[in-house]
Scaffold this motif. Structure first.
Motif, short mmCIF file in Angstrom:
data_model
loop_
_atom_site.label_atom_id
_atom_site.label_comp_id
_atom_site.label_asym_id
_atom_site.label_seq_id
_atom_site.Cartn_x
_atom_site.Cartn_y
_atom_site.Cartn_z
N LEU A 46 60.87 -11.49 24.60
CA LEU A 46 61.80 -10.65 23.85
C LEU A 46 63.23 -10.98 24.22
O LEU A 46 63.50 -11.48 25.32
CB LEU A 46 61.55 -9.17 24.16
N SER A 47 64.12 -10.64 23.34
CA SER A 47 65.55 -10.74 23.64
C SER A 47 66.01 -9.43 24.27
O SER A 47 65.40 -8.38 24.06
CB SER A 47 66.35 -11.02 22.38
N GLU A 48 67.07 -9.53 25.04
CA GLU A 48 67.62 -8.31 25.64
C GLU A 48 67.95 -7.29 24.56
O GLU A 48 68.36 -7.65 23.45
CB GLU A 48 68.90 -8.66 26.43
N ALA A 49 67.73 -6.04 24.88
CA ALA A 49 67.99 -4.89 24.01
C ALA A 49 66.87 -4.64 23.00
O ALA A 49 66.90 -3.63 22.29
CB ALA A 49 69.32 -4.98 23.28
N ALA A 50 65.91 -5.54 22.94
CA ALA A 50 64.78 -5.30 22.04
C ALA A 50 63.90 -4.19 22.61
O ALA A 50 63.94 -3.89 23.81
CB ALA A 50 63.96 -6.58 21.87
N SER A 51 63.10 -3.59 21.74
CA SER A 51 62.16 -2.57 22.20
C SER A 51 60.86 -3.23 22.62
O SER A 51 60.46 -4.27 22.09
CB SER A 51 61.91 -1.53 21.11
N LEU A 52 60.20 -2.58 23.56
CA LEU A 52 58.99 -3.15 24.14
C LEU A 52 57.82 -2.19 24.00
O LEU A 52 57.97 -0.99 24.20
CB LEU A 52 59.21 -3.42 25.63
N GLU A 53 56.67 -2.74 23.65
CA GLU A 53 55.42 -1.99 23.75
C GLU A 53 54.34 -2.95 24.19
O GLU A 53 54.06 -3.94 23.51
CB GLU A 53 55.03 -1.31 22.44
N LEU A 54 53.71 -2.66 25.31
CA LEU A 54 52.60 -3.45 25.82
C LEU A 54 51.33 -2.63 25.71
O LEU A 54 51.27 -1.49 26.16
CB LEU A 54 52.85 -3.84 27.28
N GLY A 55 50.31 -3.25 25.15
CA GLY A 55 49.08 -2.53 24.91
C GLY A 55 48.14 -2.51 26.11
O GLY A 55 48.09 -3.47 26.88
N CYS A 56 47.43 -1.42 26.26
CA CYS A 56 46.41 -1.28 27.29
C CYS A 56 45.30 -0.41 26.74
O CYS A 56 45.55 0.73 26.33
CB CYS A 56 46.98 -0.66 28.55
N ASN A 57 44.10 -0.91 26.72
CA ASN A 57 42.93 -0.13 26.33
C ASN A 57 41.89 -0.20 27.44
O ASN A 57 41.74 -1.23 28.09
CB ASN A 57 42.32 -0.67 25.04
N TYR A 58 41.21 0.90 27.64
CA TYR A 58 40.20 0.92 28.68
C TYR A 58 38.86 1.33 28.09
O TYR A 58 38.77 1.92 27.01
CB TYR A 58 40.60 1.87 29.82
N SER A 59 37.85 0.98 28.84
CA SER A 59 36.49 1.32 28.43
C SER A 59 35.86 2.12 29.55
O SER A 59 35.62 1.59 30.64
CB SER A 59 35.68 0.04 28.18
N TYR A 60 35.66 3.40 29.27
CA TYR A 60 34.99 4.28 30.24
C TYR A 60 34.71 5.60 29.55
O TYR A 60 35.57 6.12 28.84
CB TYR A 60 35.84 4.50 31.48
N GLY A 61 33.52 6.14 29.74
CA GLY A 61 33.14 7.34 29.01
C GLY A 61 33.68 8.63 29.57
O GLY A 61 33.68 9.64 28.88
N GLY A 62 34.14 8.62 30.80
CA GLY A 62 34.59 9.85 31.43
C GLY A 62 36.10 9.93 31.55
O GLY A 62 36.85 9.19 30.92
N THR A 63 36.54 10.83 32.40
CA THR A 63 37.97 11.05 32.60
C THR A 63 38.51 10.01 33.58
O THR A 63 37.87 9.68 34.57
CB THR A 63 38.19 12.46 33.18
N VAL A 64 39.71 9.53 33.27
CA VAL A 64 40.29 8.49 34.10
C VAL A 64 41.71 8.83 34.54
O VAL A 64 42.39 9.62 33.90
CB VAL A 64 40.33 7.13 33.37
N ASN A 65 42.10 8.22 35.62
CA ASN A 65 43.51 8.16 36.00
C ASN A 65 44.02 6.79 35.55
O ASN A 65 43.31 5.78 35.68
CB ASN A 65 43.68 8.32 37.51
N LEU A 66 45.26 6.75 35.07
CA LEU A 66 45.79 5.52 34.48
C LEU A 66 47.10 5.13 35.15
O LEU A 66 47.91 6.00 35.49
CB LEU A 66 46.01 5.72 32.97
N PHE A 67 47.30 3.84 35.29
CA PHE A 67 48.46 3.34 36.01
C PHE A 67 49.03 2.11 35.30
O PHE A 67 48.30 1.34 34.67
CB PHE A 67 48.08 2.91 37.44
N TRP A 68 50.34 1.94 35.45
CA TRP A 68 50.98 0.67 35.14
C TRP A 68 51.69 0.19 36.41
O TRP A 68 52.46 0.94 37.02
CB TRP A 68 52.01 0.81 34.02
N TYR A 69 51.41 -1.06 36.76
CA TYR A 69 52.07 -1.70 37.88
C TYR A 69 52.90 -2.86 37.35
O TYR A 69 52.58 -3.49 36.33
CB TYR A 69 51.05 -2.23 38.89
N VAL A 70 53.96 -3.20 38.10
CA VAL A 70 54.82 -4.33 37.74
C VAL A 70 54.94 -5.25 38.95
O VAL A 70 54.97 -4.81 40.09
CB VAL A 70 56.20 -3.86 37.28
#
Lengths: 112, 116
Positions: B13-37
């Motif tokens: 991307l170029s500076e100042a552009a908007s960002l969206e990164l996709g994340c999908n998970y597979s699990y039938g129950g309740t989860v805790n979710l994280f993004w790390y960099v």
């Protein structure tokens, strides 16, 4: 938060030798985790290390290849044994504290 | 067992552009979710996390993520990226049933390159 240090930060090893990685945490934790990050790939959990008991290994990882010690609540070691080029990876130590997992800086291992 | 998918392997991307990164998970129950960099030459850092409550969570450095339970998604967003956002981004999940053994399952990561 948690402050985690690892030694060595990187190493180059010959095939067939072993490397022991040390992980030190700034205060006591119940569980410590060891992950592997192969080139261009994500992190994969190797094992969970509890103080005073044997480590719990994930599928595909065995104690003979990745022996782990956990002598106290702030320290752990991971040994990668009988090295092959396929073991070239970054190895990371992590701990769980306050509903968050914190990671060490990693040890970059290159096997020739 | 749970799994995590990050469909974008490399985003430029170029500076100042908007960002969206996709994340999908597979699990039938309740989860805790994280993004790390992981910035170049640095270790993994937590950007943000979701456990419960408001599905829109805000993290450090202007990042936010929205948990959409019906879509099993936890996409990362930032309205205007900076060159310093160049890094590798990892989505991770931990089933809440694993309380007491909080090991994470990571996605394959998305490399973000910001062009000045």
């Amino acid at each position: 938060s948690a402050v985690i240090s690892q030694k060595p930060s990187r190493d180059i090893c010959q095939r067939g030798t072993s490397l022991t990685i040390q992980c030190q945490v700034d205060s006591q934790v119940t569980m410590m985790f060891w992950y592997r990050q192969q080139p261009g790939q994500s992190l994969t959990l190797i094992a969970t290390a509890n103080q005073g008991s044997e480590a719990t290994y994930e599928s595909g990882f065995v104690i003979d290849k990745f022996p782990i010690s956990r002598p106290n609540l702030t320290f752990s070691t991971l040994t990668v044994s009988n090295l092959s080029p396929e073991d070239s990876s970054i190895y990371l130590c992590s701990v769980y504290r306050g509903n968050t997992q914190y990671f060490g800086p990693g040890t970059r291992l290159t096997v020739l | 067992a749970q799994s995590v998918s990050q469909h974008n392997h490399h985003v430029i991307l170029s500076e100042a552009a908007s960002l969206e990164l996709g994340c999908n998970y597979s699990y039938g129950g309740t989860v805790n979710l994280f993004w790390y960099v992981q910035y170049p030459g640095q270790h993994l850092q937590l950007l943000l996390k979701y456990f419960s409550g408001d599905p829109l969570v805000k993290g450090i450095k202007g990042f936010e993520a929205e948990f959409i339970k019906s879509k099993f998604s936890f996409n990362l967003r930032k309205p205007s990226v900076q060159w310093s956002d160049t890094a590798e981004y990892f989505c991770a999940v931990n089933p809440r049933a694993n309380f007491g053994n909080e090991k994470l399952t990571f996605g394959t990561g998305t490399r973000l390159t910001i062009i000045p």
